[in-house]
Design a protein around this motif. Structure first.
Motif, PDB file in Angstrom:
ATOM      1  N   ILE A 321      54.904  41.610  25.833  1.00 21.82           N
ATOM      2  CA  ILE A 321      54.282  40.451  25.535  1.00 21.82           C
ATOM      3  C   ILE A 321      54.088  39.366  24.836  1.00 21.82           C
ATOM      4  CG2 ILE A 321      52.673  43.062  26.376  1.00 21.82           C
ATOM      5  CD1 ILE A 321      51.368  43.251  23.812  1.00 21.82           C
ATOM      6  N   GLY A 322      54.743  38.691  24.512  1.00 14.91           N
ATOM      7  CA  GLY A 322      55.037  37.713  23.266  1.00 14.91           C
ATOM      8  C   GLY A 322      54.349  37.733  21.822  1.00 14.91           C
ATOM      9  N   LEU A 323      54.251  39.337  21.377  1.00 11.75           N
ATOM     10  CA  LEU A 323      54.045  39.746  20.011  1.00 11.75           C
ATOM     11  C   LEU A 323      55.469  39.817  19.589  1.00 11.75           C
ATOM     12  CD1 LEU A 323      50.625  41.509  20.050  1.00 11.75           C
ATOM     13  CD2 LEU A 323      51.208  38.674  19.456  1.00 11.75           C
ATOM     14  N   THR A 324      56.226  38.628  18.422  1.00 12.01           N
ATOM     15  CA  THR A 324      57.569  38.916  18.097  1.00 12.01           C
ATOM     16  C   THR A 324      57.154  39.929  17.261  1.00 12.01           C
ATOM     17  OG1 THR A 324      58.231  36.811  18.398  1.00 12.01           O
ATOM     18  CG2 THR A 324      58.989  37.477  16.900  1.00 12.01           C
ATOM     19  N   ARG A 390      49.069  47.871  26.698  1.00 17.45           N
ATOM     20  CA  ARG A 390      49.050  46.751  28.643  1.00 17.45           C
ATOM     21  C   ARG A 390      47.822  47.061  27.860  1.00 17.45           C
ATOM     22  NH1 ARG A 390      44.212  47.799  31.468  1.00 17.45           N
ATOM     23  NH2 ARG A 390      43.780  49.986  30.081  1.00 17.45           N
ATOM     24  N   ARG A 391      46.857  46.972  27.031  1.00 11.60           N
ATOM     25  CA  ARG A 391      44.967  46.763  26.722  1.00 11.60           C
ATOM     26  C   ARG A 391      45.563  45.254  25.715  1.00 11.60           C
ATOM     27  NH1 ARG A 391      41.035  51.126  24.434  1.00 11.60           N
ATOM     28  NH2 ARG A 391      41.550  52.790  25.673  1.00 11.60           N
ATOM     29  N   MET A 392      46.831  44.702  25.279  1.00 15.06           N
ATOM     30  CA  MET A 392      46.870  44.283  24.116  1.00 15.06           C
ATOM     31  C   MET A 392      47.565  43.133  25.070  1.00 15.06           C
ATOM     32  SD  MET A 392      48.994  46.140  21.137  1.00 15.06           S
ATOM     33  CE  MET A 392      48.458  44.522  19.518  1.00 15.06           C
ATOM     34  N   ARG A 397      46.662  38.202  27.883  1.00 17.10           N
ATOM     35  CA  ARG A 397      46.778  36.863  28.818  1.00 17.10           C
ATOM     36  C   ARG A 397      45.149  36.037  29.062  1.00 17.10           C
ATOM     37  NH1 ARG A 397      50.444  37.609  32.558  1.00 17.10           N
ATOM     38  NH2 ARG A 397      52.428  39.379  32.102  1.00 17.10           N
ATOM     39  N   SER A 398      44.522  36.627  28.183  1.00 13.51           N
ATOM     40  CA  SER A 398      42.798  36.559  27.965  1.00 13.51           C
ATOM     41  C   SER A 398      42.634  34.547  27.557  1.00 13.51           C
ATOM     42  CB  SER A 398      41.327  37.433  28.091  1.00 13.51           C
ATOM     43  OG  SER A 398      41.855  37.615  26.603  1.00 13.51           O
TER      44      SER A 398
END
Length: 400
Positions: A321-324, A390-392, A397-398
């Motif tokens: 999700i893009g959090l390295t 999923r929530r993160m 994205r928001s």
């Protein structure tokens, strides 16, 4: 007889400030702040507090209950039950190849937290510099400050997999440097020092006559290879104090039982402080720990296998999700970077819990080396970890 005027004039008198300066400058725990927030909200997935989600195995609980039924409710010796110290000595020898004499080189403490406090008070004089790996657990620097010492952070960076390097240690040593605090496997990063890493640190510590305080409470939670005890490195036993406990490996956080292992002169000094502030650790907890050491390894290994699976699932999800996030080699924490979101770690954590119902801890509460990161405990079920990802993802994205 007092009149209203008497009471009024008495209340107008200037009051002395009874709070010590040391207490004023110590910050409250940033971990607890987010835990308290989570406890006040509904439908929150808490990845905040570093605690196993397993209950203490029943046979361990039963040993404590039996000890109470048999009337073992008095104080033990100050250093702890001899039978427990002997069993612990065997455990450390078998698992980590370090030898401690249970008679004069071991103290059973009320959690690792008490052990940390009394050791620092036993070894630190006012003005001594204590080198502390950064990021690391929130208690180290405040305990140094309360003892009159000066904490000096040692930056451990992501490019070094959050390990301490000899060069960084060398850069921060001064004539006032006395103690080096190591915390590996590390809370919050999951970083691990391997044998070759510790051998490099040993050379510097010996050359500069440093005492090492090594908190190894996550030793059993090592996923790649095997934990290397600091005291097992050549030349370090005589200058190392080992701290550990039963909370993480045996799911015994609430039992409040830890231990200090050190050369005899340091053990004796630490025991004097322990005698005055704690006397002895809870007797029934000591019986539980004895049972854990004798018969608790199967449950421990099963729990560690599950943590390993959770780590892989969660870290893969964070990177997706893009959090390295580097792969933590120990403990049960992931430490992803949130710099790419445009938010500070505090902003990210505050908005994540209020907007997405996921509680994490800002990395900066663990020191300046944690800025731009968040600590996420994966000591929750795989289902909750998947839902947290999923929530993160939706939250990220928001963001604009």
């Amino acid at each position: 007889m007092k009149t209203d005027n008497d009471c009024h004039s008495h209340s107008d008198q200037k009051k002395r400030d009874f709070v010590s300066e040391r207490a004023k400058i110590i910050p409250p725990s940033g971990i607890r702040r987010f835990f308290d927030l989570a406890s006040q909200m509904e439908n929150v997935i808490s990845l905040g507090v570093g605690e196993p989600d397993y209950s203490t195995p029943w046979h361990i609980c039963d040993a404590a209950i039996t000890s109470i039924e048999q009337g073992h409710t008095a104080y033990t010796s100050n250093a702890g039950m001899e039978s427990l110290r002997c069993e612990l000595s065997r455990f450390l020898q078998d698992h980590y190849q370090v030898e401690y004499n249970p008679v004069n080189e071991m103290i059973i403490t009320t959690g690792v937290s008490e052990g940390l406090d009394i050791v620092i008070r036993a070894i630190v004089n006012p003005g001594d510099e204590v080198l502390v790996v950064d990021p690391s657990y929130v208690s180290y620097s405040p305990c140094v400050t309360m003892a009159g010492g000066i904490p000096v952070p040692l930056p451990c960076t992501e490019k070094d997999r959050f390990r301490l390097t000899p060069d960084v240690l060398m850069e921060h040593i001064t004539p006032q440097s006395k103690v080096l605090v190591l915390n590996f496997p590390n809370n919050p990063t999951g970083g691990v020092m391997r044998r070759e890493d510790l051998e490099g640190i040993a050379d510097v510590a010996i050359d500069h006559d440093l005492l090492i305080l090594s908190d190894e409470v996550y030793a059993e939670l090592t996923y790649e290879g095997k934990h290397t005890a600091t005291a097992s490195i050549e030349g370090l036993w005589e200058r190392t104090v080992t701290l550990s406990g039963f909370s993480k490996a045996f799911a015994m956080t609430g039992w409040r039982l830890g231990y200090v292992c050190a050369p005899p002169e340091i053990t004796a000094a630490t025991l004097k402080i322990h005698q005055y502030v704690m006397l002895s650790s809870p007797t029934m907890s000591q019986y539980a720990a004895l049972e854990a050491l004798k018969h608790g390894e199967d449950a421990m290994r099963e729990m560690i296998r599950e943590y390993h699976l959770r780590r892989n699932l969660f870290v893969d999800g964070l990177n997706r999700i893009g959090l390295t996030c580097h792969t933590p080699e120990g403990a049960f924490y992931a430490f992803p970077s949130v710099k790419g979101t445009g938010l500070t770690d505090y902003e990210f954590a505050e908005r994540l819990i209020t907007e997405a119902g996921v509680a994490v801890v800002p990395g900066s509460v663990f020191g300046s080396g944690g800025v731009g990161h968040i600590r996420c405990s994966y000591a929750v079920s795989r289902q909750e970890l998947s839902e947290a990802i999923r929530r993160m993802d939706e939250f990220i994205r928001s963001l604009p």
